[in-house]
Motif scaffolding. Structure first.
Motif, PDB file in Angstrom:
ATOM      1  N   GLY A 171       0.975  -0.820  -0.305  1.00 42.56           N
ATOM      2  CA  GLY A 171      -0.121   0.091   0.463  1.00 42.56           C
ATOM      3  C   GLY A 171       0.760   1.602   0.406  1.00 42.56           C
ATOM      4  O   GLY A 171      -0.215   2.468  -0.350  1.00 42.56           O
ATOM      5  N   ARG A 172       2.163   0.624  -0.078  1.00 43.87           N
ATOM      6  CA  ARG A 172       3.260   2.310  -0.041  1.00 43.87           C
ATOM      7  C   ARG A 172       4.233   2.163  -0.980  1.00 43.87           C
ATOM      8  O   ARG A 172       4.434   1.075  -1.972  1.00 43.87           O
ATOM      9  N   TRP A 195       8.786   7.875   2.219  1.00 42.66           N
ATOM     10  CA  TRP A 195       7.549   6.985   1.575  1.00 42.66           C
ATOM     11  C   TRP A 195       6.450   7.834   0.666  1.00 42.66           C
ATOM     12  O   TRP A 195       6.106   9.378   2.071  1.00 42.66           O
ATOM     13  N   THR A 196       6.199   7.145   0.096  1.00 50.95           N
ATOM     14  CA  THR A 196       4.570   7.905  -0.832  1.00 50.95           C
ATOM     15  C   THR A 196       3.674   7.153  -1.009  1.00 50.95           C
ATOM     16  O   THR A 196       3.681   5.818  -1.093  1.00 50.95           O
ATOM     17  N   THR A 197       2.429   7.784  -1.635  1.00 49.33           N
ATOM     18  CA  THR A 197       1.334   6.662  -1.825  1.00 49.33           C
ATOM     19  C   THR A 197       1.257   6.313  -3.932  1.00 49.33           C
ATOM     20  O   THR A 197       1.975   7.232  -4.326  1.00 49.33           O
ATOM     21  N   ASN A 203       2.295   8.573  -6.260  1.00 58.02           N
ATOM     22  CA  ASN A 203       3.108   8.483  -7.714  1.00 58.02           C
ATOM     23  C   ASN A 203       2.648   8.094  -9.212  1.00 58.02           C
ATOM     24  O   ASN A 203       3.824   8.823  -9.992  1.00 58.02           O
ATOM     25  N   ARG A 250       6.832   0.209  -7.863  1.00 57.57           N
ATOM     26  CA  ARG A 250       7.272   0.662  -6.620  1.00 57.57           C
ATOM     27  C   ARG A 250       8.014   1.141  -5.828  1.00 57.57           C
ATOM     28  O   ARG A 250       8.797   1.388  -4.922  1.00 57.57           O
TER      29      ARG A 250
END
Length: 386
Positions: free
Chosen positions: A120-121, A161-163, A167, A230
């Motif tokens: 989920g990330r 991290w991002t979503t 992205n 990813r």
């Protein structure tokens, strides 16, 4: 009569000795009791001669306990395995990060930094501080294009991290620049390969733009993870490549990317050149071993030979270069058989000469490029990459 008196004297003498023995025994018992009572009132500590002499009571020194050694950290244990003064233990931190530290070498580019995954990330790179990781500060992001910097032989990198939504919204298209030969003549070279020869003054200006504008330079493993969705790559990214490892590249262009600390990939035909990389900012990757020539139908051998022959050639090339990862197709020729040979050899990426940008979901064995021809200025490059 005389005998009787003598006997009485002997009996009297024995009684005297008995009384003396009794007195002595009682005296000894009294003395022992007194000593015991004194010891009980003074406690178990003995009085040393100095105390007895001075009359000042002192306590016996308390033994100093042996301190328990502080356990070594994982980074310290790693450093204990090497005597290299430039060794640096790089540790990784952040939400969901459980990675062992790695040994890197100070003053050398980072080697094989991990690319963690999380459901989920989307991983968004490594950063030197928590604040940079939270803000995804592009200028602070660290990867294999950067030199290792340590304090006290240790460094901690923090995960950003991002979503998946963020992205996708970035909608980054990563340009792969393709250079060939170089010339010192502003007017260019003559002949049918004139377009291949970039004027070295233009090349230097283009590299200066990339350096001074703070472009992010992805590594090939990052590009692969980006294609899979990813890994987050910013729009302000570019990959620099050169085909053929021509002598003009080695003599004119490679020193420029070294001086500007710009990660570049040189695609080498290993049947023609086996020298080591010219400097620490040039990756050498495969342009095949002996397939940069025409096959039976006039096109390159990569579209003439079978998959096993292609794989064997690439294996030989990889052994010489010490790396697989990515191959540049000679003349840009490839087909499904080519791709199968590349897969069998264990290569993950294939670079074509087709124009375009690498995006999420791009075919990894058909990477497009931005071709740099003679006459392209820095303004022309800006139009292509921003």
């Amino acid at each position: 009569m005389t005998t009787t008196r003598a006997a009485r004297r002997r009996r009297a003498s024995r009684r005297v000795r008995a009384r003396r023995t009794l007195v002595a025994t009682v005296a000894v018992a009294l003395i022992a009791g007194a000593v015991t009572a004194f010891a009980l009132t003074r406690g178990p500590a003995a009085v040393d001669e100095t105390t007895a002499a001075s009359g000042t009571p002192t306590s016996s020194p308390t033994p100093t306990p042996t301190p328990t050694p502080t356990p070594l950290t994982a980074a310290e244990r790693l450093l204990a395995t090497t005597s290299d003064p430039n060794a640096c233990a790089v540790s990784f931190a952040g939400d969901g990060i459980a990675l062992d530290p790695e040994l890197q070498t100070r003053g050398v580019r980072y080697a094989a930094l991990p690319l963690p995954r999380a459901e989920g990330r989307v991983f968004a790179g490594w950063y030197p501080t928590v604040a940079d990781a939270q803000a995804l500060t592009l200028s602070a992001r660290v990867n294999g294009a950067d030199l290792v910097s340590c304090t006290g032989r240790e460094q901690v990198l923090h995960a950003g991290w991002t979503t998946p939504e963020a992205n996708a919204a970035e909608d980054a298209g990563i340009p792969i620049l393709m250079y060939h030969q170089f010339t010192q003549k502003p007017e260019g070279e003559d002949g049918w390969l004139r377009g291949n020869y970039a004027y070295i003054g233009d090349f230097d200006a283009q590299m200066a733009h990339i350096q001074e504008s703070g472009f992010y330079l992805p590594t090939w493993d990052e590009l692969s993870a980006f294609i899979d969705g990813r890994l987050f790559l910013p729009k302000h990214s570019v990959i620099i490549t050169d085909d053929d490892a021509d002598s003009s590249w080695l003599e004119l262009a490679a020193p420029i990317v070294d001086a500007r600390h710009l990660l570049t990939t040189s695609f080498v035909i290993t049947s023609s050149r086996t020298e080591p990389t010219p400097n620490g900012f040039v990756l050498q990757r495969s342009h095949t071993h002996d397939m940069h020539r025409a096959g039976a139908n006039g096109k390159g051998r990569m579209v003439n030979d079978d998959a096993d022959t292609i794989a064997a050639d690439l294996e030989q090339s990889a052994q010489i270069l010490g790396a697989k990862e990515v191959v540049a197709y000679p003349f840009g020729h490839y087909n499904d058989t080519t791709k199968e040979g590349v897969r069998r050899a264990g290569f993950e990426l294939g670079r074509t000469i087709e124009p375009g940008y690498v995006r999420i979901g791009t075919d990894k064995l058909a990477l497009p490029v931005i071709r740099v021809n003679y006459g392209m200025t820095v303004d022309d490059l800006k139009a292509e990459i921003g």
